[in-house]
Write a protein that holds these residues in place. Structure first.
Motif, mmCIF file in Angstrom:
data_model
loop_
_atom_site.group_PDB
_atom_site.id
_atom_site.type_symbol
_atom_site.label_atom_id
_atom_site.label_comp_id
_atom_site.label_asym_id
_atom_site.label_seq_id
_atom_site.Cartn_x
_atom_site.Cartn_y
_atom_site.Cartn_z
ATOM 1 N N THR A 76 -16.899 100.513 44.953
ATOM 2 C CA THR A 76 -16.866 99.577 43.819
ATOM 3 C C THR A 76 -15.525 99.721 43.086
ATOM 4 O O THR A 76 -14.685 100.549 43.005
ATOM 5 C CB THR A 76 -17.825 100.297 42.570
ATOM 6 N N ASP A 77 -15.163 98.356 42.806
ATOM 7 C CA ASP A 77 -13.842 98.017 42.153
ATOM 8 C C ASP A 77 -13.812 98.281 40.598
ATOM 9 O O ASP A 77 -14.287 97.615 39.905
ATOM 10 C CB ASP A 77 -13.362 96.663 42.387
ATOM 11 N N ALA A 111 -28.746 100.134 34.719
ATOM 12 C CA ALA A 111 -28.985 100.997 35.850
ATOM 13 C C ALA A 111 -28.065 100.890 37.042
ATOM 14 O O ALA A 111 -27.632 101.765 37.493
ATOM 15 C CB ALA A 111 -30.369 100.610 36.588
ATOM 16 N N ASP A 112 -27.599 99.584 37.349
ATOM 17 C CA ASP A 112 -26.672 99.524 38.466
ATOM 18 C C ASP A 112 -25.243 100.000 38.007
ATOM 19 O O ASP A 112 -24.376 100.461 38.965
ATOM 20 C CB ASP A 112 -26.751 97.935 38.914
ATOM 21 N N LEU A 113 -24.933 99.700 36.787
ATOM 22 C CA LEU A 113 -23.716 100.335 36.366
ATOM 23 C C LEU A 113 -23.795 102.013 36.453
ATOM 24 O O LEU A 113 -22.704 102.569 37.087
ATOM 25 C CB LEU A 113 -23.285 100.150 34.802
ATOM 26 N N LYS A 114 -24.861 102.456 36.195
ATOM 27 C CA LYS A 114 -24.848 104.088 36.456
ATOM 28 C C LYS A 114 -24.830 104.271 37.707
ATOM 29 O O LYS A 114 -24.337 105.490 38.250
ATOM 30 C CB LYS A 114 -26.168 104.514 35.788
ATOM 31 N N ASP A 121 -16.668 107.490 34.985
ATOM 32 C CA ASP A 121 -16.276 105.910 34.554
ATOM 33 C C ASP A 121 -17.604 105.229 33.928
ATOM 34 O O ASP A 121 -17.200 104.374 33.152
ATOM 35 C CB ASP A 121 -16.302 105.164 36.105
ATOM 36 N N TYR A 122 -18.541 105.864 34.187
ATOM 37 C CA TYR A 122 -19.832 105.145 33.412
ATOM 38 C C TYR A 122 -19.795 105.492 31.880
ATOM 39 O O TYR A 122 -19.903 104.665 31.126
ATOM 40 C CB TYR A 122 -21.124 105.808 33.935
ATOM 41 N N ILE A 123 -19.328 106.634 31.372
ATOM 42 C CA ILE A 123 -18.715 107.085 30.127
ATOM 43 C C ILE A 123 -17.916 106.250 29.399
ATOM 44 O O ILE A 123 -18.097 105.703 28.401
ATOM 45 C CB ILE A 123 -18.736 108.535 30.095
ATOM 46 N N GLN A 124 -16.874 105.929 30.392
ATOM 47 C CA GLN A 124 -15.684 104.827 29.896
ATOM 48 C C GLN A 124 -16.307 103.556 29.668
ATOM 49 O O GLN A 124 -16.024 102.879 28.615
ATOM 50 C CB GLN A 124 -14.678 104.747 31.050
#
Length: 133
Positions: A76-77, A111-114, A121-124
Motif C-alpha cells: 500500500t502506498d 475496514a480496508d484502512l485497518k 499507520d492506521y493510528i496516524q
C-alpha cells in the motif's frame, strides 16, 4: 358420512406450490431491482470519480493507493493514503467518501484502512480524520 364425501377436495400441495412460486417471484424481482440500482449507483460514482473534490474521486484515490503495485509487486502506498485523507475537507465529506467507496468497491473503507495499514499507520490515519471538523 355422506356430508364428508360431498365436501370439495382441497389440494394443499397446489396451494403450497403456488405460495412458494409467488415467494420466489417476489424475491427474484427484489434481487433484480437491487442489482440494477447497485449498478446504476456504481456507474454514477465512477463517472463522478473524474471530478476533483468529488467523494468518488477521493474513494478512487484511496483504492488505488491500496492496490499500489510497487516494484516488489505488493504493498500500500501509505503516502498517498495520508495525502488523500488530508485533502478531504471535513468529517461530513469523509462520510460521503465512505459511501462512495462502498458503492464503487462493495467494501467498508474503515475496514480496508485497518486491513491495508500497519497499526502505527492506521493510528496516524485516524488522527488525521479525527482532526477534521
Amino acid at each position: 358420512m355422506m356430508a364428508y364425501k360431498s365436501l370439495p377436495k382441497v389440494n394443499v400441495s397446489s396451494q403450497i406450490v403456488a405460495a412458494i412460486l409467488a415467494t420466489a417471484a417476489g424475491a427474484g424481482t427484489f434481487i433484480g431491482i437491487r442489482y440494477m440500482v447497485k449498478n446504476l449507483k456504481q456507474g454514477l460514482r465512477e463517472k463522478n470519480a473524474l471530478y476533483e473534490g468529488n467523494p468518488a474521486a477521493y474513494a478512487t484515490q484511496l483504492k488505488m493507493a491500496f492496490e499500489n503495485d510497487t516494484w516488489f509487486g505488493w504493498g500500500t502506498d501509505e503516502e498517498v493514503v495520508f495525502r488523500t485523507l488530508e485533502e478531504i475537507p471535513g468529517k461530513a465529506m469523509f462520510s460521503k467518501v465512505q459511501n462512495a467507496y462502498r458503492d464503487l468497491y462493495g467494501n467498508n473503507l474503515a475496514a480496508d484502512l485497518k486491513d491495508e495499514l500497519s497499526t502505527e499507520d492506521y493510528i496516524q490515519a485516524m488522527q488525521i480524520l479525527n482532526s477534521k471538523s
